[in-house]
Design a protein around this motif. Sequence first.
Motif, short mmCIF file in Angstrom:
data_model
loop_
_atom_site.label_atom_id
_atom_site.label_comp_id
_atom_site.label_asym_id
_atom_site.label_seq_id
_atom_site.Cartn_x
_atom_site.Cartn_y
_atom_site.Cartn_z
N SER A 4 0.83 -1.21 0.00
CA SER A 4 0.00 0.00 0.00
C SER A 4 0.86 1.25 0.00
O SER A 4 0.54 2.24 -0.68
CB SER A 4 -0.94 0.00 1.21
N ILE A 5 1.96 1.22 0.77
CA ILE A 5 2.88 2.36 0.74
C ILE A 5 3.46 2.54 -0.66
O ILE A 5 3.55 3.66 -1.18
CB ILE A 5 4.00 2.15 1.78
N GLY A 6 3.84 1.45 -1.29
CA GLY A 6 4.38 1.52 -2.64
C GLY A 6 3.38 2.07 -3.63
O GLY A 6 3.72 2.92 -4.48
N PHE A 7 2.14 1.61 -3.55
CA PHE A 7 1.14 2.10 -4.49
C PHE A 7 0.74 3.55 -4.20
O PHE A 7 0.37 4.29 -5.12
CB PHE A 7 -0.10 1.19 -4.49
N ALA A 8 0.82 3.96 -2.94
CA ALA A 8 0.56 5.36 -2.62
C ALA A 8 1.58 6.26 -3.32
O ALA A 8 1.23 7.29 -3.91
CB ALA A 8 0.61 5.58 -1.11
N ALA A 9 2.85 5.87 -3.26
CA ALA A 9 3.89 6.64 -3.94
C ALA A 9 3.69 6.61 -5.45
O ALA A 9 3.86 7.63 -6.15
CB ALA A 9 5.27 6.10 -3.57
N LEU A 10 3.31 5.44 -5.97
CA LEU A 10 3.10 5.31 -7.41
C LEU A 10 1.96 6.20 -7.89
O LEU A 10 2.07 6.90 -8.91
CB LEU A 10 2.82 3.85 -7.75
N MET A 11 0.86 6.22 -7.15
CA MET A 11 -0.28 7.01 -7.54
C MET A 11 0.03 8.51 -7.48
O MET A 11 -0.51 9.29 -8.26
CB MET A 11 -1.48 6.70 -6.65
N PHE A 12 0.89 8.87 -6.56
CA PHE A 12 1.23 10.28 -6.42
C PHE A 12 1.96 10.79 -7.66
O PHE A 12 1.80 11.94 -8.06
CB PHE A 12 2.09 10.50 -5.17
N SER B 148 -3.28 8.94 -3.98
CA SER B 148 -2.19 8.61 -3.04
C SER B 148 -2.71 8.63 -1.61
O SER B 148 -2.38 7.75 -0.80
CB SER B 148 -1.05 9.61 -3.21
N LEU B 149 -3.54 9.62 -1.27
CA LEU B 149 -4.15 9.69 0.05
C LEU B 149 -5.02 8.47 0.32
O LEU B 149 -5.04 7.94 1.44
CB LEU B 149 -4.96 10.97 0.18
N THR B 150 -5.70 8.00 -0.71
CA THR B 150 -6.53 6.80 -0.58
C THR B 150 -5.67 5.60 -0.21
O THR B 150 -6.04 4.79 0.65
CB THR B 150 -7.27 6.53 -1.90
N MET B 151 -4.50 5.48 -0.84
CA MET B 151 -3.60 4.37 -0.51
C MET B 151 -3.09 4.49 0.92
O MET B 151 -2.97 3.49 1.64
CB MET B 151 -2.42 4.37 -1.48
N ILE B 152 -2.79 5.70 1.36
CA ILE B 152 -2.34 5.90 2.74
C ILE B 152 -3.44 5.49 3.71
O ILE B 152 -3.17 4.84 4.74
CB ILE B 152 -1.93 7.37 2.96
N CYS B 153 -4.66 5.83 3.39
CA CYS B 153 -5.79 5.43 4.24
C CYS B 153 -5.95 3.91 4.27
O CYS B 153 -6.37 3.35 5.30
CB CYS B 153 -7.08 6.08 3.75
N SER B 154 -5.62 3.24 3.18
CA SER B 154 -5.71 1.78 3.17
C SER B 154 -4.69 1.18 4.13
O SER B 154 -4.94 0.12 4.73
CB SER B 154 -5.50 1.23 1.76
#
Length: 393
Positions: free
Chosen positions: A140-148, A242-248
């Motif tokens: 999830s951290i990785g995808f948050a960075a990717l989405m950003f 990215s915020l959505t991924m952080i919330c996950s």
Amino acid sequence: MVEPTPKAPQLLPLIAGMFVAIMPIMTSPFIVGSAMDAIGITMAKAGWLGASALVPIALTSMASAPFLPRLPIRAFAVFCAAMLGFSYLGLAAVDAYWQYVCLSIFGGVGAGGLLAVIAMKVAQTPDPERVYGYIYTVTSIGFAALMFGLLPMREFAGVGAMFLVLAGLAAAPIPLLARLATSAPAAAAQSHEAASAERWPVILLFAVMTLAAPLNGGVYAFCERKAAELSLSAQATGTILSLTMICSIIGSVLVSWIATRPGRTIPTVVVLMIAGISYMLILAAQSVETYVVGMILYGLIQMAMNAYMFGLASALDRQGRVAGALQGYSLIPYALGAGLFGSLARGEPLAMLAWPSLIANLAAIAMLLPLLLMLDRTGRRQNSRRDTAPLAS
């Protein structure tokens, strides 16, 4: 014999493999949006393009699982990751709808095979839930960075550059996958719960997933398009995703803390209720603030819903057969949700799907409630017997 709890060197291949395996799922809004912008396809076609990657993941995961013990597991994992990488390389160069579909299917087959490998290796550990918690948190951290960064990159360098980056990310973990543990799968322990499992709870659970998963998949596939309806910039949309991924990540931590201490009914129903509210807010949003709140709620339940639904499947069959089948099957209605939403909207504002999504989600909760209450009663009886056994002896 069950493998010991993995140390960091053993966890890294599992984390890297899961990241690659679910990459087509997590990046589906970018694939859909990029196809609409690059080749000018309709919303309906874009929805089915999203489904063309996710359905092969589900089918390949379910079909390959029985054959994995007879395959060279490291070579198979590396081959599957390479398939996905080559599909992204192809997507960087094509300009026709059918080419997008064919390459998405090709990559989905690779991702599905890799997902089956990772699921098998996690099942060999003595505490799969804890291992999944580690995996979901890091990915999830990785995808948050990717989405950003992915949407701004697409705006700056073009769709082709975005797919080249995804191809590189798919190929990068190959050295780690080549280090996967190769021990034989653990023999499933026979248990009273598995021996006495009834068919109707399993059928009911699959029916609930059939109803609930398309809502989750449809909302996620078109969340970027909803941001475009609200005239959000690429940078703003990337920040929200990215915020959505952080919330996950927060949701995963909360699930690992709460788990089933208050029973299964309360946390599962709460998670599903929040899911329905998030769908309503995202689809019906007329302001950026409403959309952001909906996406935050969606992020909180994204991994939590998986944890509780797959945990429920594990409670029905301690050998893991139901959970394994449900994990693969869930991707099919999830993927079809993108096509269903696109076909129903037909270019109209997505707000028209808000109330139907909420009603369908409430129906899923009502269907699942008797099963949850039954399992809680069974759990209380088993705990009571364990508590009284020392006294009786």
